[in-house]
Design a protein around this motif. Structure first.
Motif, PDB file in Angstrom:
ATOM      1  N   THR A  51       1.662  13.909   4.037  1.00  0.00           N
ATOM      2  CA  THR A  51       1.435  15.080   3.206  1.00  0.00           C
ATOM      3  C   THR A  51       2.555  16.082   3.475  1.00  0.00           C
ATOM      4  OG1 THR A  51       0.142  16.198   4.920  1.00  0.00           O
ATOM      5  CG2 THR A  51      -1.066  14.746   3.403  1.00  0.00           C
ATOM      6  N   GLU A  52       2.609  17.141   2.681  1.00  0.00           N
ATOM      7  CA  GLU A  52       3.679  18.125   2.860  1.00  0.00           C
ATOM      8  C   GLU A  52       3.617  18.792   4.229  1.00  0.00           C
ATOM      9  OE1 GLU A  52       6.415  18.809   1.037  1.00  0.00           O
ATOM     10  OE2 GLU A  52       5.759  16.994   0.013  1.00  0.00           O
ATOM     11  N   ASP A  53       2.413  18.939   4.791  1.00  0.00           N
ATOM     12  CA  ASP A  53       2.295  19.537   6.125  1.00  0.00           C
ATOM     13  C   ASP A  53       1.846  18.506   7.165  1.00  0.00           C
ATOM     14  OD1 ASP A  53      -0.326  19.182   5.331  1.00  0.00           O
ATOM     15  OD2 ASP A  53      -0.983  21.227   5.784  1.00  0.00           O
ATOM     16  N   GLY A  54       2.095  17.234   6.861  1.00  0.00           N
ATOM     17  CA  GLY A  54       1.709  16.158   7.768  1.00  0.00           C
ATOM     18  C   GLY A  54       2.688  15.974   8.913  1.00  0.00           C
ATOM     19  N   SER A  55       2.271  15.183   9.902  1.00  0.00           N
ATOM     20  CA  SER A  55       3.075  14.967  11.114  1.00  0.00           C
ATOM     21  C   SER A  55       3.234  13.481  11.415  1.00  0.00           C
ATOM     22  CB  SER A  55       2.404  15.634  12.324  1.00  0.00           C
ATOM     23  OG  SER A  55       2.367  17.034  12.186  1.00  0.00           O
ATOM     24  N   LEU A  56       4.330  13.177  12.070  1.00  0.00           N
ATOM     25  CA  LEU A  56       4.578  11.850  12.617  1.00  0.00           C
ATOM     26  C   LEU A  56       4.795  12.026  14.111  1.00  0.00           C
ATOM     27  CD1 LEU A  56       6.856   9.034  11.253  1.00  0.00           C
ATOM     28  CD2 LEU A  56       7.135   9.812  13.607  1.00  0.00           C
ATOM     29  N   VAL A  57       4.028  11.293  14.909  1.00  0.00           N
ATOM     30  CA  VAL A  57       4.180  11.342  16.364  1.00  0.00           C
ATOM     31  C   VAL A  57       4.475   9.934  16.856  1.00  0.00           C
ATOM     32  CG1 VAL A  57       3.072  11.822  18.574  1.00  0.00           C
ATOM     33  CG2 VAL A  57       2.641  13.324  16.615  1.00  0.00           C
ATOM     34  N   VAL A  58       5.568   9.789  17.576  1.00  0.00           N
ATOM     35  CA  VAL A  58       5.967   8.474  18.072  1.00  0.00           C
ATOM     36  C   VAL A  58       6.121   8.532  19.587  1.00  0.00           C
ATOM     37  CG1 VAL A  58       8.402   9.007  17.595  1.00  0.00           C
ATOM     38  CG2 VAL A  58       7.696   6.631  17.932  1.00  0.00           C
ATOM     39  N   GLN A  88       0.790  -1.224   0.000  1.00  0.00           N
ATOM     40  CA  GLN A  88       0.000   0.000   0.000  1.00  0.00           C
ATOM     41  C   GLN A  88       0.828   1.283   0.000  1.00  0.00           C
ATOM     42  OE1 GLN A  88      -3.317   0.090  -0.112  1.00  0.00           O
ATOM     43  NE2 GLN A  88      -3.843  -2.045   0.270  1.00  0.00           N
ATOM     44  N   GLY A  89       2.140   1.165   0.198  1.00  0.00           N
ATOM     45  CA  GLY A  89       2.978   2.352   0.368  1.00  0.00           C
ATOM     46  C   GLY A  89       2.887   3.340  -0.784  1.00  0.00           C
ATOM     47  N   LYS A  90       2.979   2.866  -2.032  1.00  0.00           N
ATOM     48  CA  LYS A  90       2.945   3.767  -3.183  1.00  0.00           C
ATOM     49  C   LYS A  90       1.589   4.454  -3.294  1.00  0.00           C
ATOM     50  CE  LYS A  90       6.446   1.481  -6.036  1.00  0.00           C
ATOM     51  NZ  LYS A  90       6.713   0.809  -7.336  1.00  0.00           N
ATOM     52  N   LYS A  91       0.535   3.711  -3.018  1.00  0.00           N
ATOM     53  CA  LYS A  91      -0.820   4.256  -3.105  1.00  0.00           C
ATOM     54  C   LYS A  91      -1.051   5.350  -2.071  1.00  0.00           C
ATOM     55  CE  LYS A  91      -5.640   2.747  -2.702  1.00  0.00           C
ATOM     56  NZ  LYS A  91      -6.532   1.582  -2.465  1.00  0.00           N
ATOM     57  N   LEU A  92      -0.433   5.201  -0.893  1.00  0.00           N
ATOM     58  CA  LEU A  92      -0.661   6.136   0.209  1.00  0.00           C
ATOM     59  C   LEU A  92       0.370   7.266   0.270  1.00  0.00           C
ATOM     60  CD1 LEU A  92      -1.522   3.586   3.044  1.00  0.00           C
ATOM     61  CD2 LEU A  92      -3.106   5.132   1.873  1.00  0.00           C
ATOM     62  N   LYS A  93       1.371   7.227  -0.582  1.00  0.00           N
ATOM     63  CA  LYS A  93       2.437   8.226  -0.530  1.00  0.00           C
ATOM     64  C   LYS A  93       1.869   9.634  -0.637  1.00  0.00           C
ATOM     65  CE  LYS A  93       6.889   9.478  -2.586  1.00  0.00           C
ATOM     66  NZ  LYS A  93       7.905   9.119  -3.603  1.00  0.00           N
ATOM     67  N   GLY A  94       2.225  10.483   0.351  1.00  0.00           N
ATOM     68  CA  GLY A  94       1.811  11.870   0.352  1.00  0.00           C
ATOM     69  C   GLY A  94       0.362  12.112   0.728  1.00  0.00           C
TER      70      GLY A  94
END
Length: 318
Positions: free
Chosen positions: A89-96, A40-46
């Motif tokens: 996304t360009e203004d997306g976030s990753l929280v770990v 699914q990675g390519k489909k969900l990219k960005g």
């Protein structure tokens, strides 16, 4: 929600990814995060606004949900980080969320959690936007040997959450997470005046600086969230269906807070270590689309209990 990807020699147990169930707004998949991203990675990219997860903590004692340690753990995170970052996304976030680790057999803390942070940030080429601390005052006193038996340490009751992004200015609004004003602030607003002027610290407090009612106070980056609810819908569901609850579920309030802070309605939220699917349930409740992946069937089965509250609203699990 703290679920590990199986070790390399265990991945044959989960050779494919399958849709486990879906709701009105999201889907839970069974499989490893690596296999999911392969498919699914390519489909969900960005397209993902928030990647929110708690990876397996680097424990020295093996758990059912799997865990790595040392160099193996760091190499795994560093390899996974760019694949997760690509989803944003360009203004997306990753929280770990990263918990603490102790050196085996010693009353000393390991640097592995800090090295893990660096592995994710550097591996994903991500900016660190802010650090958060989540204290669980009801956590059991651990490490037991040093806290309970020898009494030479105090209990380890907190985890760190690190907010990262590709952009220096990702989407975020603290207006979405305002907390109730304190009684003293409520009284001040009602009174309409206070002791203004220059403080010992050098700050000059204006005559009307604190008289605007903004609907609540801006929260700090320190949380106090307990995770000891023994009779919530999820645990009741597990008992009624003979399922063992996940041993380390994410606090619902924590997922709720970050989803409100960093996303808007209809944004896509992804949890690569779904576990009991706290993230998916909170996203559903807040009107966000969601995806989660989890390798263990038992935890997936129990996670359906988090969606019982949505049945009346037409978001039944199927």
């Amino acid at each position: 929600m703290t679920i590990a990807t199986p070790l390399a020699d265990e991945r044959d147990e989960f050779p494919t990814v399958a849709e486990a169930y879906k709701t009105k707004l999201g889907k839970m998949y069974q499989g490893t995060v690596e296999d999911f991203l392969d498919l699914q990675g390519k489909k969900l990219k960005g397209k993902v606004q928030l990647v929110f997860f708690s990876p397996p903590f680097p424990l020295k004692r093996k758990k059912k949900y799997g865990n790595k340690d040392g160099d193996e753990y760091l190499a795994w995170l560093q390899k996974l980080a760019p694949r997760l970052a690509d989803l944003l996304t360009e203004d997306g976030s990753l929280v770990v969320e990263i918990g603490n680790a102790w050196d085996p057999g010693k009353p000393t803390m390991s640097l592995l959690p800090l090295q893990s942070l660096m592995a994710i940030a550097e591996g994903g080429d991500l900016n660190i936007c802010q650090q958060f601390v989540c204290n669980n005052p009801a956590r059991l006193p651990t490490p037991a040997q040093w806290v309970n038996i020898e009494r030479i340490r105090v209990k380890d009751s907190y985890t760190h959450l690190w907010w990262m992004s590709k952009s220096e200015r990702p989407k975020a609004s603290n207006r979405n997470v305002l907390q109730d004003y304190s009684p003293s602030m409520q009284a001040l607003l009602k009174r309409g005046h206070y002791n203004h002027g220059t403080r010992d610290s050098g700050y000059d407090i204006g005559e009307t600086s604190f008289l605007t009612n903004n609907g609540g106070a801006i929260p700090s980056n320190v949380f106090n969230f307990s995770n000891t609810v023994a009779n919530d819908a999820y645990r009741r569901y597990c008992r009624e269906h003979g399922l063992k609850p996940h041993p380390a579920p994410m606090q619902a309030k924590l997922a709720d807070w970050f989803i409100r802070f960093l996303t808007d309605k209809d944004d896509l939220v992804f949890d690569p270590f779904g576990g009991s699917n706290t993230t998916g349930a909170m996203a559903e409740q807040l009107g966000r689309r969601w995806l989660a992946v989890e390798p263990l069937a038992d935890y997936i089965a129990g996670s359906k209990g988090r969606f019982e509250q949505f049945r009346a609203a037409g978001s039944e699990v199927s």
